[in-house]
Write a protein that holds these residues in place. Structure first.
Motif, PDB file in Angstrom:
ATOM      1  N   SER A  80       5.502   0.828   6.551  1.00 36.02           N
ATOM      2  CA  SER A  80       5.469   1.161   5.257  1.00 36.02           C
ATOM      3  C   SER A  80       5.023   2.302   4.625  1.00 36.02           C
ATOM      4  O   SER A  80       4.325   2.109   4.455  1.00 36.02           O
ATOM      5  N   GLY A  81       5.961   3.288   4.119  1.00 32.89           N
ATOM      6  CA  GLY A  81       4.943   4.618   3.667  1.00 32.89           C
ATOM      7  C   GLY A  81       3.954   5.008   4.232  1.00 32.89           C
ATOM      8  O   GLY A  81       3.535   5.830   3.307  1.00 32.89           O
ATOM      9  N   PRO A  83       2.007   7.626   6.275  1.00 32.76           N
ATOM     10  CA  PRO A  83       2.398   9.332   6.288  1.00 32.76           C
ATOM     11  C   PRO A  83       2.408   9.899   7.638  1.00 32.76           C
ATOM     12  O   PRO A  83       1.293  10.357   7.656  1.00 32.76           O
ATOM     13  N   LEU A 102      13.804   4.485   7.358  1.00 34.19           N
ATOM     14  CA  LEU A 102      12.840   5.678   6.951  1.00 34.19           C
ATOM     15  C   LEU A 102      13.882   7.071   6.303  1.00 34.19           C
ATOM     16  O   LEU A 102      15.154   6.819   5.872  1.00 34.19           O
ATOM     17  N   GLN A 103      12.822   7.589   6.083  1.00 37.24           N
ATOM     18  CA  GLN A 103      13.409   8.876   4.567  1.00 37.24           C
ATOM     19  C   GLN A 103      13.527   9.790   5.595  1.00 37.24           C
ATOM     20  O   GLN A 103      12.003  10.253   5.780  1.00 37.24           O
ATOM     21  N   ARG A 124       9.283  15.734  10.144  1.00 36.18           N
ATOM     22  CA  ARG A 124       8.220  14.153   9.660  1.00 36.18           C
ATOM     23  C   ARG A 124       9.694  13.126   9.169  1.00 36.18           C
ATOM     24  O   ARG A 124      10.382  13.825   8.651  1.00 36.18           O
ATOM     25  N   TYR A 125       8.696  12.113   8.742  1.00 36.55           N
ATOM     26  CA  TYR A 125      10.064  10.913   8.145  1.00 36.55           C
ATOM     27  C   TYR A 125       8.516   9.808   7.582  1.00 36.55           C
ATOM     28  O   TYR A 125       8.014   9.905   7.544  1.00 36.55           O
ATOM     29  N   THR A 126       9.439   9.851   6.180  1.00 31.22           N
ATOM     30  CA  THR A 126       8.647   8.166   5.963  1.00 31.22           C
ATOM     31  C   THR A 126       9.146   7.284   6.487  1.00 31.22           C
ATOM     32  O   THR A 126      10.555   6.871   5.926  1.00 31.22           O
ATOM     33  N   ARG A 165      -1.662   2.333   1.038  1.00 33.19           N
ATOM     34  CA  ARG A 165      -1.108   1.763   1.513  1.00 33.19           C
ATOM     35  C   ARG A 165      -1.487   0.312   2.740  1.00 33.19           C
ATOM     36  O   ARG A 165      -1.423  -0.319   2.541  1.00 33.19           O
TER      37      ARG A 165
END
Length: 180
Positions: A80-81, A83, A102-103, A124-126, A165
């Protein structure tokens, strides 16, 4: 010989056109050395070192499931999260979301969704709140990663997110339990 143990612990090959692989036994991407770090500068080396000290390795698991000249399949679990820094690869890549979310820009992708990134395209994705597991299909066995964050301050920012995180990552499990 115990054939059950062989099927669980080692790849099975029969001739040139058949091979079984298992995620839980796959080597890490680092162990296979199929991905090379490109355009390394002293600041990039320092920045990556800072991120590793902050716990970069605790936030992801990346395994080479299958590779041969002209093809590779990689499994990645980003917690999660995580970077994931802006980066490029020198080959096309097709991503498939197995579990989690994912975002990617303004799009939220979940199980069964995917995306294509052409060679040289920065992205990139988060990972979402439960992390994300993806399969990465490439038309090459060996490829590079070129991090576009090249300065120490950029990596210090990434390292701060990692350090913040990291405590949560200690208790996370893959959304699909693929590594159970």
């Amino acid at each position: 010989m115990n054939t059950t143990a062989q099927r669980q612990d080692t790849p099975t090959t029969s001739g040139e056109g058949y091979q079984v692989f298992r995620t839980r036994n796959a080597p890490s991407l680092d162990e296979t050395a199929h991905m090379e770090l490109a355009d390394v500068t002293p600041d990039l080396e320092t920045g990556i070192g800072t991120a590793l000290e902050a716990g970069f390795a605790d936030g992801n698991v990346v395994k080479t499931l299958f590779s041969r000249p002209g093809f590779s399949l990689t499994y990645a679990w980003f917690k999660s999260g995580f970077p994931l820094p802006l980066h490029t690869h020198n080959v096309d890549c097709l991503y498939y979301v197995v579990a989690g979310s994912l975002q990617l820009g303004t799009d939220t992708l979940g199980p069964g969704d995917g995306f294509f990134v052409g060679a040289g395209k920065a992205y990139r994705y988060t990972p979402g709140p439960e992390g994300v597991e993806v399969l990465e299909f490439r038309s090459e066995e060996d490829f590079n990663i070129n991090f576009l964050a090249k300065t120490v301050p950029a990596w210090e920012k990434i390292s701060k997110v990692i350090a913040d995180r990291r405590p949560a990552w200690a208790n996370e499990t893959p959304p699909s339990n693929a590594l159970a």
